[in-house]
Design a protein around this motif. Sequence first.
Motif, PDB file in Angstrom:
ATOM      1  N   UNK A  32      -6.463  11.207  33.102  1.00 55.57           N
ATOM      2  CA  UNK A  32      -7.915  10.395  33.791  1.00 55.57           C
ATOM      3  C   UNK A  32      -7.792   9.704  32.796  1.00 55.57           C
ATOM      4  N   UNK A  33      -8.006   9.582  31.274  1.00 49.09           N
ATOM      5  CA  UNK A  33      -8.529   8.917  30.602  1.00 49.09           C
ATOM      6  C   UNK A  33      -8.498   8.246  30.132  1.00 49.09           C
ATOM      7  N   UNK A  34      -7.848   8.861  28.459  1.00 49.90           N
ATOM      8  CA  UNK A  34      -6.513   7.612  27.443  1.00 49.90           C
ATOM      9  C   UNK A  34      -5.293   6.749  28.007  1.00 49.90           C
ATOM     10  N   UNK A  35      -4.722   7.408  28.881  1.00 51.02           N
ATOM     11  CA  UNK A  35      -3.413   7.029  29.437  1.00 51.02           C
ATOM     12  C   UNK A  35      -3.895   6.402  31.182  1.00 51.02           C
ATOM     13  N   UNK A  36      -4.835   6.470  32.205  1.00 49.56           N
ATOM     14  CA  UNK A  36      -4.948   5.759  33.278  1.00 49.56           C
ATOM     15  C   UNK A  36      -5.658   5.366  33.052  1.00 49.56           C
TER      16      UNK A  36
END
Lengths: 259, 259
Positions: free
Chosen positions: A77-81
Amino acid sequence: MKTIKIVKIGGNIINNEKALHSFLADFAELKGPKVLVHGGGKLASEMATKLNIPVTMIEGRRVTDAQTLDVITMVYAGKINKQIVAQLQAHNTNAVGFTGADGNTIVSVKRPAKPIDYGFAGDVITVNPEIPTLLINNDVTPVFCAITHTKNGQLLNTNADTIASEIAIGLSNNFATELYYCFEKPGVLTDVENDDSVIEHINIESYRKLKADGVIFEGMLPKLDNCFHALKNKVKTVHIGSTAMLFNSKNKHTSLQLL
Amino acid sequence: MKTIKIVKIGGNIINNEKALHSFLADFAELKGPKVLVHGGGKLASEMATKLNIPVTMIEGRRVTDAQTLDVITMVYAGKINKQIVAQLQAHNTNAVGFTGADGNTIVSVKRPAKPIDYGFAGDVITVNPEIPTLLINNDVTPVFCAITHTKNGQLLNTNADTIASEIAIGLSNNFATELYYCFEKPGVLTDVENDDSVIEHINIESYRKLKADGVIFEGMLPKLDNCFHALKNKVKTVHIGSTAMLFNSKNKHTSLQLL
């Protein structure tokens, strides 16, 4: 009804920054309403290892203890999204990132601890497509990561293929839904060593036969079960193959239909 | 015009799981349109330390190298933002998490490397309130974390107080905006050791005097500058204090106005 493409991308794209950027540039050019769904398996495992959190997989599925759920939430939910959302914005595609908790979009239950305790793993029970639909109708592309919630405050790690099919089903009352599973192969193969052996069409009948004959084996079965589940629930078409199928409809890949 | 509350919460709530859960239960009960803004400083520093990434602060502001930006994106947009969204859903508040990249909501530029190189730190240049406004008008509560983007694919770490004031300004064409800065003190104090010394009203004139007299000192100045910037740009009211001011308007706190 407007057509919408629901596109799920796999680890072969997510795990390779260059491949991801190149894919997103192309994806941004796709005309019409669209939704992107991603997991992020390898990066989550790498982050867990860096944090000395043991990575446990049973039958190819991750066992998600509380620490691992934190890692997954941070990485998916943080880095990739957010990298995906920022890249799409750079290509003038107005994207908004989602977990199933955002907009109460995907409600799940914790998978029973027996026969195998997968920890904080979610099985989808309800999709509420209202907020994504509102955004799609305002030219926004929702980008879903593979996390859902219980509606009681608990986030749950959830299979990204399942998220894609459930979102597609949820949008099928308002859109003609086309579901695309992109992965590292050009389609479902009769010979896993031979990329030319793509089965171009599979229906329920031929699927049964392919299973009985042992042509389609373990890893592929949940993916195909997801596909037929979607087709039985108003999803118009389902396709499995490389991302090339999105940009050139003549590109050889596997199309699934009920009959 | 409908009134909307833009509420920024600080580390004293974010860093304490029990305080956060209790605050969110109360926040969910607030009537009318609302927006929540959060940072997450301490948790990001803890995660950086676990990953052996050095934490560098200059004049109370974080120096954000590429690795630190990853950590911030994971902690702010992943762990904290999604926990908040899931908790609000549990309290029947339909929330959607945002960075400035989502919906292209907050565009910033990388702060110049001179006189001090803060790395991937963003200064806000544009707010596009369309998507949050659409959601707010459909009973959704946007939850912003302290990350913006350049519109060229780069995420940037951005001061959460600034995010709150810029969002409030951006929403002021469509709403009567009330901006609340919640922090660990009951308001702006004449004596930092004495919680009873709350200055209940500050305007531009008295602010100038308080600064000249050295009553208000360093840490507080950027916060108050943000407040007056907001008031000069159509934000209706600005309040500084503990979260109690949100739930009991008679609770002593600091209110700011231009005149």
